[in-house]
Write a protein that holds these residues in place. Structure first.
Motif, PDB file in Angstrom:
ATOM      1  N   VAL A  85       0.824  -1.214   0.000  1.00  0.00           N
ATOM      2  CA  VAL A  85       0.000   0.000   0.000  1.00  0.00           C
ATOM      3  C   VAL A  85       0.855   1.259   0.000  1.00  0.00           C
ATOM      4  CG1 VAL A  85      -1.784   1.302   1.227  1.00  0.00           C
ATOM      5  CG2 VAL A  85      -1.907  -1.192   1.128  1.00  0.00           C
ATOM      6  N   VAL A  86       1.809   1.352   0.933  1.00  0.00           N
ATOM      7  CA  VAL A  86       2.636   2.565   1.003  1.00  0.00           C
ATOM      8  C   VAL A  86       3.417   2.752  -0.299  1.00  0.00           C
ATOM      9  CG1 VAL A  86       4.523   3.722   2.198  1.00  0.00           C
ATOM     10  CG2 VAL A  86       2.806   2.456   3.513  1.00  0.00           C
ATOM     11  N   CYS A  87       4.107   1.691  -0.746  1.00  0.00           N
ATOM     12  CA  CYS A  87       4.850   1.798  -2.011  1.00  0.00           C
ATOM     13  C   CYS A  87       3.899   1.982  -3.192  1.00  0.00           C
ATOM     14  CB  CYS A  87       5.710   0.550  -2.231  1.00  0.00           C
ATOM     15  SG  CYS A  87       7.144   0.453  -1.140  1.00  0.00           S
ATOM     16  N   GLY A  88       2.764   1.269  -3.162  1.00  0.00           N
ATOM     17  CA  GLY A  88       1.805   1.373  -4.254  1.00  0.00           C
ATOM     18  C   GLY A  88       1.232   2.768  -4.395  1.00  0.00           C
ATOM     19  N   VAL A  89       0.783   3.343  -3.282  1.00  0.00           N
ATOM     20  CA  VAL A  89       0.204   4.693  -3.312  1.00  0.00           C
ATOM     21  C   VAL A  89       1.238   5.725  -3.769  1.00  0.00           C
ATOM     22  CG1 VAL A  89      -0.710   6.556  -1.870  1.00  0.00           C
ATOM     23  CG2 VAL A  89      -1.587   4.233  -1.600  1.00  0.00           C
ATOM     24  N   CYS A  90       2.451   5.621  -3.225  1.00  0.00           N
ATOM     25  CA  CYS A  90       3.507   6.577  -3.589  1.00  0.00           C
ATOM     26  C   CYS A  90       3.862   6.475  -5.070  1.00  0.00           C
ATOM     27  CB  CYS A  90       4.763   6.337  -2.747  1.00  0.00           C
ATOM     28  SG  CYS A  90       4.571   6.822  -1.030  1.00  0.00           S
ATOM     29  N   ALA A  91       3.921   5.242  -5.598  1.00  0.00           N
ATOM     30  CA  ALA A  91       4.246   5.055  -7.012  1.00  0.00           C
ATOM     31  C   ALA A  91       3.141   5.611  -7.912  1.00  0.00           C
ATOM     32  CB  ALA A  91       4.480   3.571  -7.307  1.00  0.00           C
ATOM     33  N   VAL A  92       1.882   5.485  -7.484  1.00  0.00           N
ATOM     34  CA  VAL A  92       0.771   6.026  -8.266  1.00  0.00           C
ATOM     35  C   VAL A  92       0.827   7.555  -8.272  1.00  0.00           C
ATOM     36  CG1 VAL A  92      -1.739   6.302  -8.329  1.00  0.00           C
ATOM     37  CG2 VAL A  92      -0.751   4.038  -7.956  1.00  0.00           C
ATOM     38  N   ILE A  93       1.188   8.146  -7.129  1.00  0.00           N
ATOM     39  CA  ILE A  93       1.292   9.609  -7.044  1.00  0.00           C
ATOM     40  C   ILE A  93       2.454  10.117  -7.882  1.00  0.00           C
ATOM     41  CG2 ILE A  93       1.811  11.541  -5.497  1.00  0.00           C
ATOM     42  CD1 ILE A  93       0.375   9.998  -3.274  1.00  0.00           C
TER      43      ILE A  93
END
Length: 313
Positions: A85-93
Motif C-alpha cells: 500500500v505505502v509503495c503502491g500509493v507513492c508510485a501512483v502519485i
C-alpha cells in the motif's frame, strides 16, 4: 466495553500512537543534538525507530497480555501493508525512484530477515525467548551497520537530517508526553481490537493483519506520501524497507523475549506471502531502478486481493 465505545477507543489509540511517536522523536532528536550526538546517528537510530513505535507499542503490549497472535499478525501485517500500500500509493502519485544502494544492501537483507523468521516459526511453530534474543542481537548488529554506513555517507559529503532546536524543558515534555501517549495508545488499541474481533467473531490474527496493521502503519504512509508529493519519492522505499526490518528484528524480538510467541498455520502463510511480495517489489524496483504508476496500481490490486483472501479463509 460496548461496541461503539470500542471503535472510539481504537481510533483514539491510533491518534495517540501516531502523535506520540511524532513528539517523542522530535523531543529525543532535539535532546540528542543538545548533547552533541551527530545528526546522522540521530537520523539512523531515534528517527528511524520512531516510525516503528506504534507497531512496537501494540506488539509489546499484546505480548505482555499474552495476546501473542495479535503481536505476530500486527508486525507481519504492517510489513505487507508497507510494501503493497505505502509503495503502491507513492508510485501512483509519483513514479518511485529507487537508490541502487538499497537494492544491494537493505532490500535483500529485509527478505533474508523474513526468511529467517519463517525458519524460526517452522522449527517448532513458535519464537521463544532465545529466538527473541537472537533477533535482538541481529538488530543490534544491523543498527551498528546502519550507523557505520551513515558515517561513511557523511564523509562523502551527503546531506544530514535537519533537527529542530528545542529548549531543554520542551525536549523533556515532548519525550515524556510522547512516550506516555505511545504506551496508553498501544494499550487502548490492543484492548479495543480484541473486543471488536470477538464481537464480529473475527480472529485476533485477522484484525491484527487488517485494522491494527493499517493503524500502526499510518506514520510510514503519511511520511512516504508527503515525500512523494514533494518530489522526494526516492525516500519512500528506504523508509518502508527500514521499517520492515525494524518490525521483525526489534519488535518481534522484544515481544518474544517478553512472552514466547506461538505461531499457527495462518502466520506461516502470511510470512510466506510477505516474502513473495518482497521479492516481487524487489523485481519491479530492479528493472530501471523505479516503480512505475502501473506497477504501483498492481501492488494495490494485489493487496486488495490479499485482504479478501484473509477475510474469507
Amino acid at each position: 466495553m460496548s461496541s461503539w465505545l470500542s471503535y472510539v477507543i481504537l481510533v483514539l489509540g491510533f491518534v495517540l500512537l501516531t502523535k506520540g511517536a511524532d513528539y517523542f522523536v522530535e523531543g529525543a532528536a532535539a535532546a540528542a543534538k543538545k548533547m552533541r550526538i551527530p545528526t546522522f546517528i540521530i537520523g539512523m537510530t531515534i528517527v528511524a525507530m520512531g516510525t516503528s513505535a506504534p507497531e512496537c507499542a501494540v506488539s509489546v503490549t499484546a505480548a505482555l497480555k499474552h495476546n501473542n497472535e495479535l503481536a505476530v499478525s500486527n508486525a507481519v501485517g504492517s510489513n505487507i501493508f508497507n510494501l503493497m500500500v505505502v509503495c503502491g500509493v507513492c508510485a501512483v502519485i509519483m513514479p518511485l525512484s529507487v537508490q541502487a544502494g538499497i537494492l544491494k544492501r537493505e532490500f535483500p537483507f529485509s527478505i533474508l530477515v523474513a526468511l529467517f523468521l519463517l525458519g524460526l516459526g517452522a522449527t517448532n511453530m513458535s519464537v521463544n525467548r532465545v529466538d527473541g534474543g537472537i533477533l535482538l542481537t541481529v538488530f543490534a548488529l544491523f543498527l551498528f551497520w546502519m550507523v557505520y554506513s551513515a558515517k561513511k555517507s557523511r564523509k562523502n559529503g551527503e546531506d544530514e537530517e535537519e533537527i529542530q532546536d528545542l529548549s531543554t524543558l520542551k525536549c523533556l515534555i515532548f519525550m515524556a508526553g510522547g512516550l506516555a501517549a505511545i504506551i496508553f495508545g498501544g494499550d487502548w488499541v490492543v484492548d479495543a481490537a480484541s473486543v471488536i474481533a470477538k464481537s464480529f467473531g473475527m480472529s485476533q490474527n485477522l484484525i491484527g493483519l487488517t485494522v491494527v496493521a493499517f493503524g500502526t502503519s499510518l506514520p510510514e504512509l503519511v511520511t512516504s506520501i508527503a515525500a512523494a508529493r514533494k518530489n522526494q519519492a526516492d525516500m519512500a522505499l528506504g523508509n518502508v524497507i527500514g521499517s520492515n526490518i525494524f518490525n521483525i528484528l526489534l519488535i518481534l524480538g522484544l515481544a518474544a523475549t517478553i512472552s514466547p510467541l506461538s505461531f499457527n498455520q495462518e502466520n506461516m502463510i502470511d510470512i510466506g506471502i510477505l516474502i513473495i511480495m518482497s521479492a516481487e517489489v524487489f523485481f519491479f524496483a530492479k528493472r530501471g531502478y523505479c516503480l512505475s504508476r502501473m506497477q504501483g496500481a498492481v501492488l494495490l490490486i494485489e493487496y486488495a486481493a490479499y485482504v479478501t483472501y484473509i477475510c474469507v479463509r
